[in-house]
Scaffold this motif. Structure first.
Motif, PDB file in Angstrom:
ATOM      1  N   GLU A 153       0.853  -1.186   0.000  1.00 54.63           N
ATOM      2  CA  GLU A 153       0.000   0.000   0.000  1.00 54.63           C
ATOM      3  C   GLU A 153       0.890   1.238   0.000  1.00 54.63           C
ATOM      4  OE1 GLU A 153      -3.028  -0.138   3.154  1.00 54.63           O
ATOM      5  OE2 GLU A 153      -2.510  -2.248   3.396  1.00 54.63           O
ATOM      6  N   ASP A 154       0.361   2.328  -0.480  1.00 50.47           N
ATOM      7  CA  ASP A 154       1.084   3.586  -0.460  1.00 50.47           C
ATOM      8  C   ASP A 154       1.326   4.011   0.985  1.00 50.47           C
ATOM      9  OD1 ASP A 154       2.137   6.000  -1.793  1.00 50.47           O
ATOM     10  OD2 ASP A 154       0.457   6.975  -0.745  1.00 50.47           O
ATOM     11  N   TRP A 155       2.546   4.460   1.271  1.00 54.09           N
ATOM     12  CA  TRP A 155       2.927   4.852   2.633  1.00 54.09           C
ATOM     13  C   TRP A 155       1.936   5.844   3.245  1.00 54.09           C
ATOM     14  CZ3 TRP A 155       5.964   3.336   6.454  1.00 54.09           C
ATOM     15  CH2 TRP A 155       6.253   4.228   7.476  1.00 54.09           C
ATOM     16  N   ASP A 156       1.580   6.868   2.485  1.00 54.97           N
ATOM     17  CA  ASP A 156       0.693   7.911   3.012  1.00 54.97           C
ATOM     18  C   ASP A 156      -0.722   7.419   3.291  1.00 54.97           C
ATOM     19  OD1 ASP A 156       2.703   9.855   3.059  1.00 54.97           O
ATOM     20  OD2 ASP A 156       2.358  10.334   0.946  1.00 54.97           O
ATOM     21  N   SER A 157      -1.104   6.303   2.690  1.00 54.41           N
ATOM     22  CA  SER A 157      -2.453   5.782   2.944  1.00 54.41           C
ATOM     23  C   SER A 157      -2.492   4.867   4.172  1.00 54.41           C
ATOM     24  CB  SER A 157      -2.963   5.019   1.714  1.00 54.41           C
ATOM     25  OG  SER A 157      -2.247   3.802   1.561  1.00 54.41           O
ATOM     26  N   LEU A 158      -1.343   4.550   4.734  1.00 54.45           N
ATOM     27  CA  LEU A 158      -1.297   3.674   5.902  1.00 54.45           C
ATOM     28  C   LEU A 158      -1.666   4.447   7.165  1.00 54.45           C
ATOM     29  CD1 LEU A 158       2.080   1.844   5.211  1.00 54.45           C
ATOM     30  CD2 LEU A 158      -0.234   0.921   4.898  1.00 54.45           C
ATOM     31  N   SER A 159      -2.278   3.747   8.101  1.00 50.73           N
ATOM     32  CA  SER A 159      -2.591   4.368   9.387  1.00 50.73           C
ATOM     33  C   SER A 159      -1.288   4.662  10.123  1.00 50.73           C
ATOM     34  CB  SER A 159      -3.465   3.439  10.238  1.00 50.73           C
ATOM     35  OG  SER A 159      -2.699   2.310  10.648  1.00 50.73           O
ATOM     36  N   TRP A 160      -1.370   5.589  11.057  1.00 50.26           N
ATOM     37  CA  TRP A 160      -0.205   5.967  11.856  1.00 50.26           C
ATOM     38  C   TRP A 160       0.363   4.739  12.565  1.00 50.26           C
ATOM     39  CZ3 TRP A 160       3.136   9.675  11.989  1.00 50.26           C
ATOM     40  CH2 TRP A 160       3.911   9.900  13.122  1.00 50.26           C
ATOM     41  N   SER A 161      -0.499   3.889  13.129  1.00 57.61           N
ATOM     42  CA  SER A 161      -0.022   2.713  13.870  1.00 57.61           C
ATOM     43  C   SER A 161       0.696   1.730  12.947  1.00 57.61           C
ATOM     44  CB  SER A 161      -1.168   2.024  14.612  1.00 57.61           C
ATOM     45  OG  SER A 161      -2.136   1.559  13.704  1.00 57.61           O
TER      46      SER A 161
END
Length: 118
Positions: free
Chosen positions: A32-40
């Protein structure tokens, strides 16, 4: 978090890295794209990557030792074809060291992101 959810997260985290035979370490292969990942998930990825990165100097040392051995063999080698083979093997090991140094310096910049979210 339930045990099942935790197991799912651990499976997901492990699936974001693939073992690289040439370098001898697991490398990121985000699905997945890094920016679309949740903070956790970003934090979990960075923590695992830091553990992997921590082993890179040991791999570099191992390759450096192999280079020293091959250089000693090269110094004694009289056969041209064998010398060429040893030179090629030394160059490949040096290339691996270079790649490991690049990966060692690779990391996401969480500070910038965390400042944006605070």
């Amino acid at each position: 978090m339930t045990m099942l959810m935790q197991a799912d997260e651990e499976f997901w985290l492990a699936s974001q890295f693939a073992f690289d035979e040439r370098l001898g370490i697991r490398l990121p292969r985000l699905t997945e794209d890094w920016d679309s990942l949740s903070w956790s998930r970003q934090i979990a990825l960075l923590e695992l990557w830091e553990r992997i990165r921590g082993n890179i100097p040991d791999h570099v040392k191992r390759f450096e030792e192999e280079i020293k051995i091959k250089q000693a063999m090269l110094y004694e080698e009289e056969d041209f074809a064998a010398s060429c083979r040893l030179n090629s093997e030394i160059a490949e090991l040096a290339s691996r060291i270079n790649d490991l140094h690049i990966w060692f310096r690779t990391q996401q910049e969480l500070d910038r992101e965390s400042k944006r979210h605070s």
